[in-house]
Design a protein around this motif. Structure first.
Motif, PDB file in Angstrom:
ATOM      1  N   SER A   1      -3.437  43.401   8.357  1.00  0.00           N
ATOM      2  CA  SER A   1      -3.784  43.364   9.908  1.00  0.00           C
ATOM      3  C   SER A   1      -2.998  44.090  10.661  1.00  0.00           C
ATOM      4  CB  SER A   1      -3.973  42.203  10.494  1.00  0.00           C
ATOM      5  OG  SER A   1      -3.812  41.779  12.152  1.00  0.00           O
TER       6      SER A   1
ATOM      7  N   ARG B   1     -13.693  40.270   9.453  1.00  0.00           N
ATOM      8  CA  ARG B   1     -12.533  39.385   8.544  1.00  0.00           C
ATOM      9  C   ARG B   1     -13.560  37.891   8.798  1.00  0.00           C
ATOM     10  NH1 ARG B   1      -6.748  40.007   8.974  1.00  0.00           N
ATOM     11  NH2 ARG B   1      -7.434  41.184  10.439  1.00  0.00           N
TER      12      ARG B   1
ATOM     13  N   SER C   1      -3.049  39.460   4.375  1.00  0.00           N
ATOM     14  CA  SER C   1      -3.390  39.197   5.281  1.00  0.00           C
ATOM     15  C   SER C   1      -3.162  39.607   6.516  1.00  0.00           C
ATOM     16  CB  SER C   1      -4.738  38.234   5.975  1.00  0.00           C
ATOM     17  OG  SER C   1      -3.551  37.151   5.597  1.00  0.00           O
TER      18      SER C   1
ATOM     19  N   ARG D   1      -4.300  47.227  10.438  1.00  0.00           N
ATOM     20  CA  ARG D   1      -5.449  47.463  11.462  1.00  0.00           C
ATOM     21  C   ARG D   1      -4.593  47.822  12.573  1.00  0.00           C
ATOM     22  NH1 ARG D   1      -7.501  43.439   7.909  1.00  0.00           N
ATOM     23  NH2 ARG D   1      -9.201  44.755   6.781  1.00  0.00           N
TER      24      ARG D   1
ATOM     25  N   SER E   1     -13.299  49.351  13.081  1.00  0.00           N
ATOM     26  CA  SER E   1     -13.680  47.751  12.340  1.00  0.00           C
ATOM     27  C   SER E   1     -13.306  47.161  11.726  1.00  0.00           C
ATOM     28  CB  SER E   1     -15.199  48.334  11.558  1.00  0.00           C
ATOM     29  OG  SER E   1     -15.902  46.699  10.919  1.00  0.00           O
ATOM     30  N   ASP E   2     -13.203  45.695  12.891  1.00  0.00           N
ATOM     31  CA  ASP E   2     -12.407  45.287  12.076  1.00  0.00           C
ATOM     32  C   ASP E   2     -13.181  43.193  11.721  1.00  0.00           C
ATOM     33  OD1 ASP E   2     -10.578  43.419  10.050  1.00  0.00           O
ATOM     34  OD2 ASP E   2      -9.454  43.683  12.224  1.00  0.00           O
TER      35      ASP E   2
ATOM     36  N   TYR F   1      -2.816  41.667  15.445  1.00  0.00           N
ATOM     37  CA  TYR F   1      -2.355  42.539  16.329  1.00  0.00           C
ATOM     38  C   TYR F   1      -0.649  42.414  17.625  1.00  0.00           C
ATOM     39  CZ  TYR F   1      -7.594  43.718  14.827  1.00  0.00           C
ATOM     40  OH  TYR F   1      -8.577  44.029  14.728  1.00  0.00           O
TER      41      TYR F   1
ATOM     42  N   VAL G   1     -14.622  44.244  16.728  1.00  0.00           N
ATOM     43  CA  VAL G   1     -13.138  43.028  16.055  1.00  0.00           C
ATOM     44  C   VAL G   1     -13.936  41.738  15.825  1.00  0.00           C
ATOM     45  CG1 VAL G   1     -11.323  42.322  15.874  1.00  0.00           C
ATOM     46  CG2 VAL G   1     -11.304  44.152  17.068  1.00  0.00           C
TER      47      VAL G   1
ATOM     48  N   MET H   1      -7.302  37.633  15.409  1.00  0.00           N
ATOM     49  CA  MET H   1      -6.766  38.273  15.055  1.00  0.00           C
ATOM     50  C   MET H   1      -6.012  39.382  16.033  1.00  0.00           C
ATOM     51  SD  MET H   1     -11.017  38.653  12.831  1.00  0.00           S
ATOM     52  CE  MET H   1     -10.872  40.063  12.639  1.00  0.00           C
TER      53      MET H   1
END
Length: 388
Positions: free
Chosen positions: A21, A153, A17, A24, A150-151, A165, A136, A161
């Protein structure tokens, strides 16, 4: 006889994951690199919570690094005392939407901790021709918007999230003794704490996020935000919920009648409280709110510690959707909410009897729908006769 191998050093494996990320984050960095000089609006849900506020602040700081101005805007109210304390004590630059705001001045819109279905800004931005740059969110997909980035989850918090980042180094690296970064880290920690019920329902990603933030937060400021006392109005709503609750099969459902718009956040607080009762695994509290413009809505919150209950699916199945096809309710793991427009039954009548009759109608109908979705059979006994 072969020589026995010596001890092997443990390898630190980056979770899938987190790898995703990082990808992303790199994608978002590349996108923002080409948007320098723009002004973005960060659209928060109508009633922003700590998770949303902290994520909005995170995007603002990230955008600033790329030469982009970002305004945090909501089209509702910050009514929960703890949320107001977060904004005031941390000096979060957030503003309420006003009709005179010129949305056309924004080059793009960014939605954090929501996908457009929980904010009136969605339609306003579409009418103003503002494109959606990014979404997000940690809730189930809504497919309301068509963003460039688009994120979405299923995470414990949207703050998780954004911390991923930050930890990737692609967008922004937190620094000690930087006032803005201290404020951001403290806000994100509060978002994690709030969204996971004090880390009781946190998972590995949330703990990793908290560990990353820990060196940068202001613990005294965080404690001050968390220790805000409950108002008398909130305690009154909790009292109403206790008095009116009906418990069946582990479901506790309570209608609390008319609630002042400024005390809207007392409803989820009451739902949290009902969940502490013995033999209750799911609680729902709802009330009738009246906006200043005359609009009335039934607003409710669901809380659960039953791992097999899919909150989003349950509320959508129980309450259905409006004429535009948008669900009245939705949620995430262990928590959800709903808002139902009263429509033509709204009114400013001062007759207590008429108000009581209107509330009785909604109270009965919503209880019936919730208990039916929960598989409770004695609906007439606990909700009254079906008048559908």
């Amino acid at each position: 006889m072969s020589e026995q191998a010596g001890p092997v050093a443990a390898l630190e494996v980056t979770p899938p994951s987190q790898l995703a990320s990082t990808g992303r984050a790199a994608e978002l960095a590349q996108l923002l690199q080409g948007r320098r000089g723009e002004r973005h609006i960060v659209a928060l849900q109508d009633f922003p919570d700590p998770d949303a506020i902290s994520c909005g602040l995170a995007y603002r700081e990230i955008a600033h690094r790329f030469g982009i101005a970002a305004d945090l805007v909501y089209d509702g109210q910050i009514s929960h005392p703890e949320n107001r304390a977060l904004v005031n004590l941390l000096g979060v630059p957030i503003q309420q939407y006003e009709p005179e705001m010129d949305l056309e001045t924004y080059a793009a819109a960014v939605f954090v901790d929501n996908q457009g279905s929980t904010t009136h800004l969605t339609d306003r931005l579409k009418e103003a021709g503002v494109p959606t740059l990014a979404v997000v969110d940690h809730h189930d997909p809504d497919d309301v918007l068509d963003p460039i980035f688009s994120d979405v989850r299923p995470m414990g918090a949207a703050a998780t999230m954004f911390v991923e980042y930050l930890s990737s180094g692609e967008l922004l690296t937190l620094e000690r003794n930087n006032e803005h970064h201290t404020r951001l880290a403290t806000a994100l920690m509060h978002g994690l704490h709030s969204e996971t019920d004090g880390f009781v329902h946190a998972r590995a990603p949330e703990y990793r996020a908290a560990a990353h933030l820990a060196p940068f937060i202001d613990p005294d400021l965080l404690e001050e935000v968390l220790c805000v006392q409950k108002s008398h109005a909130t305690l009154s709503v909790i009292e109403q919920a206790l008095h009116n609750r009906v418990v069946r099969n582990g479901f506790s459902v309570a209608g609390v009648g008319y609630v002042r718009w400024a005390e809207r956040d007392s409803i989820p607080v009451a739902a949290d409280f009902l969940l502490t009762e013995e033999n209750v695994h799911t609680s729902v509290v709802f009330g009738l709110l009246a906006e200043e413009d005359g609009r009335e809505v039934v607003s409710g919150s669901l809380r659960t510690h039953r791992p097999t209950l899919h909150v989003d699916e349950f509320l959508k199945r129980a309450l259905g959707e409006d004429l535009r096809g948008r669900p009245y309710g939705g949620g995430r793991s262990r928590a959800g909410g709903f808002e139902i427009d009263v429509g033509f039954l709204k009114g400013d009548e001062d007759d207590p009897n008429q108000q009581a009759m209107k509330w009785a109608l909604f109270d009965r109908r919503i209880r019936r729908k919730l208990f039916r979705a929960a598989g409770v059979e004695e609906l007439d006994e606990i909700c009254g006769p079906d008048e559908e």
